[in-house]
Write a protein that holds these residues in place. Sequence first.
Motif, short mmCIF file in Angstrom:
data_model
loop_
_atom_site.label_atom_id
_atom_site.label_comp_id
_atom_site.label_asym_id
_atom_site.label_seq_id
_atom_site.Cartn_x
_atom_site.Cartn_y
_atom_site.Cartn_z
N ARG A 1 -8.53 7.53 3.93
CA ARG A 1 -7.69 6.38 3.63
C ARG A 1 -6.86 6.95 1.39
O ARG A 1 -7.19 7.26 1.29
N TYR B 1 -5.63 6.79 14.68
CA TYR B 1 -5.50 6.39 12.69
C TYR B 1 -5.46 7.08 11.94
O TYR B 1 -5.62 6.99 10.49
N GLN C 1 -15.55 0.52 15.66
CA GLN C 1 -14.62 0.08 14.98
C GLN C 1 -13.38 -0.76 14.94
O GLN C 1 -13.15 -1.83 14.50
N ASP D 1 -19.30 1.18 12.00
CA ASP D 1 -17.69 1.96 10.95
C ASP D 1 -17.34 0.80 12.02
O ASP D 1 -17.16 0.52 13.10
N SER E 1 -5.76 1.60 6.68
CA SER E 1 -4.19 2.51 5.41
C SER E 1 -4.21 3.72 6.56
O SER E 1 -4.42 4.46 6.86
N1 5AD Z 1 -7.56 3.02 7.71
C1 5AD Z 1 -9.21 2.62 7.73
N2 5AD Z 1 -10.47 3.20 7.72
C2 5AD Z 1 -10.33 4.18 8.25
N3 5AD Z 1 -10.96 5.21 8.44
C3 5AD Z 1 -10.75 6.31 9.32
N4 5AD Z 1 -9.05 6.06 9.46
C4 5AD Z 1 -9.19 5.41 8.43
C5 5AD Z 1 -7.96 4.44 7.86
N5 5AD Z 1 -6.85 5.38 8.28
C6 5AD Z 1 -12.78 4.80 8.81
C7 5AD Z 1 -13.54 4.34 10.14
C8 5AD Z 1 -14.11 5.96 10.25
C9 5AD Z 1 -14.28 5.90 8.48
C10 5AD Z 1 -14.67 7.59 7.82
O1 5AD Z 1 -13.33 6.15 8.34
O2 5AD Z 1 -13.95 3.86 9.98
O3 5AD Z 1 -15.10 5.83 11.40
#
Ligand code: 5AD
Length: 462
Positions: A52, A175, A279, A317, A351
């Motif tokens: 992030r 993402y 997610q 998550d 993010s």
């Molecule tokens: N934005 C926000 N959260 C993210 N994760 C992974 N990439 C992003 C992103 N771009 C979160 C997911 C993942 C955790 C390790 O981080 O929920 O499971």
Amino acid sequence: MSAKTVHIKSFGCQMNKLDTALMASALTKAEFALTDSVKEADVVLINTCSVREHAEQRVLSHLGHLKHIKKSRPDMVVGVIGCMAQRLGDKLLEHEAVNIVCGPTQIPQIADLLKQAFEKNEKRLAVTEKILQKTTENQNQTLERFESAYGIEDKKIPSQAYVRAMRGCNNFCAYCIVPYVRGPEVCRAPEAIIEQIKRLASQGIKQVTLLGQTVNSYKYKKGERTYCLADLLDAASDIEGIEWLKFVTSYPSDEFFDEILQVMADAPKVCNYLHLPAQSGSDKILHAMNRHYSAAWYLELLAKARTTVPSIAIAGDFIVGFPGETEDDFNKTVELLKKARYRNSFIFKYSPRPGTTADKRLQDTVPANVKQKRIAELLAAQEKISDQLSRDFLGKEVKVLVEGLSKKSHSNIGDSGDNPQLVGRTATDYIVVFNGQVSLAGQFAKVKITRTSPLTLFGELI
Ligand code: 5AD
Ligand code: SF4
């Protein structure tokens, strides 16, 4: 000349902490001395995370601080290691404070890079040029040699160690930056993993956590046979001295799922804990995220897990505010979270990460205040469930592996003389706080739960 001193700071996930531990171990062997003090250090290494933007901003602000320190200590060497190093490469090297930029795959070179930095006083960049390409046999062997050469017991938590089962990720969730900074999936040979666990056990390690971005998809072909995570857990279960085995993180997939659950049900050492990120609860968003399942299918997977392992604790998550997420999509996420009855959820605001498909193809449409409102709502829903699940422990006895002194001081727990507050974890990853002697750190203990909060159980040693 006395040994150069190194201060290492870690900003990321468990994979990142394992890299930090390996680096610390390698540097000690190369006759550097580790120090907790930035002020006294000849070298400061920052192991970074790119998942992030916030994590990267913290690193940049730390670099600003180091730039300031370097005004009076121009000889100090600063290295940026890990995912952010791989992502930003030479752009990071341009930062005034930075001497070395070293990606995750180049960590085995860290001692040499530091020696060169001292001898030649030049900036050094060591990252993978074509990160999306399969790693070569040569690179894999170097990484494997490095990985298995060093003791990686967690210095801060006695008796526990992380062992990598696999590196990288092939999933390309829309993402996620991980495939772009850690490269494609590579599974370590099962015998290398088992040998390493045996060695850790002989050094007194009692709990091993197997790591991988999608650790449940671990597979290794040898001759006719394909080994999966369940085989690793089964083989590790036979190792004397190892008492608890955990693994993180899993991707919702039915490949090997039954085998993994079965070994959890059958092998007493395999902890009944599953981290299985959903997610989102909206099929539309899951599709846009390139996650290959629907909300209903995911819930069926959880139901199956609970049938095979009734006492299983499941953690999740979530990302809120993914591009295109409407109020209706978000409500579906809340609904899924409630149905899943997680013991805990890690919840993040979307993010945008440069280079990912979501960032290239989708607009970050959900306003910051809406993301904030959604994260608060989802956290509140989870807190309610966590609180209920914690309350079930009131009056019960739990077995914990004691980690050490509790960092936070908690009021109001049972009186137990002059002993300090300790913290430990159960096999299902509940945090337990109780009073006891510091010498219990690294040992198993039994605690009777007398009070609970959503994420912590409080009690008395039995
Ligand atoms: N934005 C926000 N959260 C993210 N994760 C992974 N990439 C992003 C992103 N771009 C979160 C997911 C993942 C955790 C390790 O981080 O929920 O499971
Ligand atoms: Fe990222 Fe998806 Fe791989 Fe997890 S599974 S590391 S979220 S790409």
